[in-house]
Design a protein around this motif. Structure first.
Motif, PDB file in Angstrom:
ATOM      1  N   GLN A 200      34.214  18.760 -31.456  1.00 37.02           N
ATOM      2  CA  GLN A 200      33.912  18.495 -32.857  1.00 37.02           C
ATOM      3  C   GLN A 200      35.040  17.721 -33.530  1.00 37.02           C
ATOM      4  OE1 GLN A 200      32.773  22.480 -34.350  1.00 37.02           O
ATOM      5  NE2 GLN A 200      30.744  21.603 -34.700  1.00 37.02           N
ATOM      6  N   THR A 201      36.259  17.991 -33.128  1.00 33.70           N
ATOM      7  CA  THR A 201      37.399  17.238 -33.661  1.00 33.70           C
ATOM      8  C   THR A 201      37.306  15.774 -33.240  1.00 33.70           C
ATOM      9  OG1 THR A 201      38.828  19.194 -33.627  1.00 33.70           O
ATOM     10  CG2 THR A 201      39.910  17.041 -33.684  1.00 33.70           C
ATOM     11  N   GLU A 202      36.884  15.530 -31.994  1.00 32.16           N
ATOM     12  CA  GLU A 202      36.799  14.173 -31.464  1.00 32.16           C
ATOM     13  C   GLU A 202      35.603  13.401 -32.013  1.00 32.16           C
ATOM     14  OE1 GLU A 202      36.408  11.824 -27.153  1.00 32.16           O
ATOM     15  OE2 GLU A 202      36.709  14.009 -27.225  1.00 32.16           O
ATOM     16  N   PHE A 203      34.423  14.055 -32.081  1.00 35.91           N
ATOM     17  CA  PHE A 203      33.193  13.346 -32.426  1.00 35.91           C
ATOM     18  C   PHE A 203      32.713  13.609 -33.857  1.00 35.91           C
ATOM     19  CE2 PHE A 203      33.112  13.619 -27.807  1.00 35.91           C
ATOM     20  CZ  PHE A 203      32.748  12.324 -27.456  1.00 35.91           C
ATOM     21  N   GLY A 204      33.308  14.574 -34.532  1.00 36.78           N
ATOM     22  CA  GLY A 204      32.898  14.916 -35.884  1.00 36.78           C
ATOM     23  C   GLY A 204      32.087  16.198 -35.912  1.00 36.78           C
ATOM     24  N   ILE A 205      32.272  16.964 -36.962  1.00 32.50           N
ATOM     25  CA  ILE A 205      31.594  18.263 -37.065  1.00 32.50           C
ATOM     26  C   ILE A 205      30.078  18.102 -37.042  1.00 32.50           C
ATOM     27  CG2 ILE A 205      31.189  20.236 -38.599  1.00 32.50           C
ATOM     28  CD1 ILE A 205      34.066  20.042 -39.494  1.00 32.50           C
ATOM     29  N   GLU A 206      29.563  17.058 -37.690  1.00 28.59           N
ATOM     30  CA  GLU A 206      28.119  16.878 -37.789  1.00 28.59           C
ATOM     31  C   GLU A 206      27.497  16.452 -36.459  1.00 28.59           C
ATOM     32  OE1 GLU A 206      27.319  14.187 -40.935  1.00 28.59           O
ATOM     33  OE2 GLU A 206      27.867  15.605 -42.518  1.00 28.59           O
ATOM     34  N   ALA A 207      28.305  16.002 -35.507  1.00 25.10           N
ATOM     35  CA  ALA A 207      27.777  15.548 -34.212  1.00 25.10           C
ATOM     36  C   ALA A 207      27.279  16.708 -33.361  1.00 25.10           C
ATOM     37  CB  ALA A 207      28.837  14.763 -33.454  1.00 25.10           C
ATOM     38  N   ILE A 208      27.773  17.928 -33.636  1.00 22.74           N
ATOM     39  CA  ILE A 208      27.344  19.119 -32.892  1.00 22.74           C
ATOM     40  C   ILE A 208      26.890  20.156 -33.910  1.00 22.74           C
ATOM     41  CG2 ILE A 208      28.012  20.917 -31.257  1.00 22.74           C
ATOM     42  CD1 ILE A 208      30.212  19.076 -30.241  1.00 22.74           C
ATOM     43  N   GLU A 209      25.578  20.344 -33.995  1.00 20.50           N
ATOM     44  CA  GLU A 209      25.018  21.309 -34.949  1.00 20.50           C
ATOM     45  C   GLU A 209      24.757  22.631 -34.249  1.00 20.50           C
ATOM     46  OE1 GLU A 209      21.122  21.957 -37.860  1.00 20.50           O
ATOM     47  OE2 GLU A 209      21.259  20.187 -36.553  1.00 20.50           O
ATOM     48  N   ASP A 210      25.341  23.688 -34.779  1.00 19.52           N
ATOM     49  CA  ASP A 210      25.174  25.030 -34.219  1.00 19.52           C
ATOM     50  C   ASP A 210      23.817  25.593 -34.653  1.00 19.52           C
ATOM     51  OD1 ASP A 210      25.314  27.650 -33.386  1.00 19.52           O
ATOM     52  OD2 ASP A 210      27.295  28.034 -34.211  1.00 19.52           O
ATOM     53  N   LEU A 211      22.959  25.870 -33.674  1.00 21.80           N
ATOM     54  CA  LEU A 211      21.620  26.413 -33.950  1.00 21.80           C
ATOM     55  C   LEU A 211      21.512  27.888 -33.594  1.00 21.80           C
ATOM     56  CD1 LEU A 211      19.453  23.544 -32.400  1.00 21.80           C
ATOM     57  CD2 LEU A 211      20.121  23.797 -34.792  1.00 21.80           C
TER      58      LEU A 211
END
Length: 277
Positions: A200-211
């Motif tokens: 998430q630090t590398e790609f951005g928080i929004e790039a990985i959404e926790d479901l």
């Protein structure tokens, strides 16, 4: 009797949990659930046709392609099996336009129970098809990510703590253990939390959404009269006439009283289907 080139079976969920299958042979879609318990046969002619270009092929590559298509198509590149190796961002993709549609879109990372707990990934439009093709009895999406490469990177983290392959023999024996899928996802996420945080630090928080708290566990029941205690795999190239009583269907397998056959393995093979009424 119906003839044509085989494709993988079409699987859908009817009602809440029941899986329904249709055989795709040539231009025909043949419902199979009503024929469980009946005598069936598949007679293979020996002809194989590439599912992309249609040309006759001596051998099938990557489940249905001729060798030239296998070598040039992005759908057959090694990154399809290992998405963390996607090289689209390097500008070296075999077919960038194809990748825009199939790879550069949202993917799910999921947990499934297909005789044991496993992690997997799939495009957003392939649920629940992906689960049904694996013979999963339980499944739960845990993350939605920006693209295929990122889904592979997340999956790689989980592969350190849980399997990413289905034991197809145990799956076909019906050795299903029910899991508390919510509890399992929480346990596994805790084990890979630092790696997820780094991505998430590398790609951005929004790039990985926790479901993990936004989805329920899906359950599936397959049309099987009786599971085999011993698995005998049928090779249609060695045994071109495959026949027996259809005891059930799970994943992409026919379970016959004479053995089991992976229908998807013979995508592009010309065959005749006969069902005893």
């Amino acid at each position: 009797m119906i003839s044509g080139d085989l494709r993988k079976m079409q699987a859908t969920v009817e009602g809440v949990k029941n899986v329904a299958y249709k055989m795709r042979i040539g231009e025909n879609l043949v419902p199979l659930n009503d024929h469980i318990g009946k005598k069936v046969s598949l007679s293979f002619s020996g002809a194989i046709h590439c599912i992309h270009c249609g040309k006759t092929s001596k051998k099938s590559f990557s489940q249905g392609f001729c060798f030239p298509c296998f070598k040039k198509l992005a759908a057959c590149d090694s990154c399809i099996m290992s998405p963390e190796k996607c090289h689209f961002h390097k500008g070296t993709c075999r077919e960038p336009e194809w990748a825009e549609v199939h790879c550069m879109q949202g993917h799910y990372v999921y947990l499934a129970n297909s005789s044991a707990l496993k992690v997997g990934i799939t495009r957003g439009d392939q649920l629940p098809t992906r689960w049904l093709d694996q013979g999963a009895t339980q499944a739960r999406p845990i993350f939605h990510v920006a693209n295929r490469r990122l889904s592979g990177l997340v999956e790689t983290l989980f592969k350190e703590v849980v399997a990413d392959k289905t034991n197809w023999r145990n799956m076909l024996k019906g050795l299903d253990i029910e899991f508390d899928m919510y509890r399992e996802q929480e346990r596994l996420i805790e084990l890979v939390y630092e790696g997820l945080d780094s991505l998430q630090t590398e790609f951005g928080i929004e790039a990985i959404e926790d479901l993990s708290d936004k989805n329920e566990t899906h359950e599936f029941h397959y049309p099987v009269l009786e599971y085999p205690t011993k698995i005998t795999s049928i090779n249609a190239e060695k045994t071109p006439l495959v026949e027996g009583t259809l005891m059930g269907i799970k994943g992409q397998y026919w379970i016959l009283d004479t053995g089991v056959i992976n229908i998807r393995k013979y995508t592009g093979y010309e065959a005749k289907l006969a069902i005893q009424e």
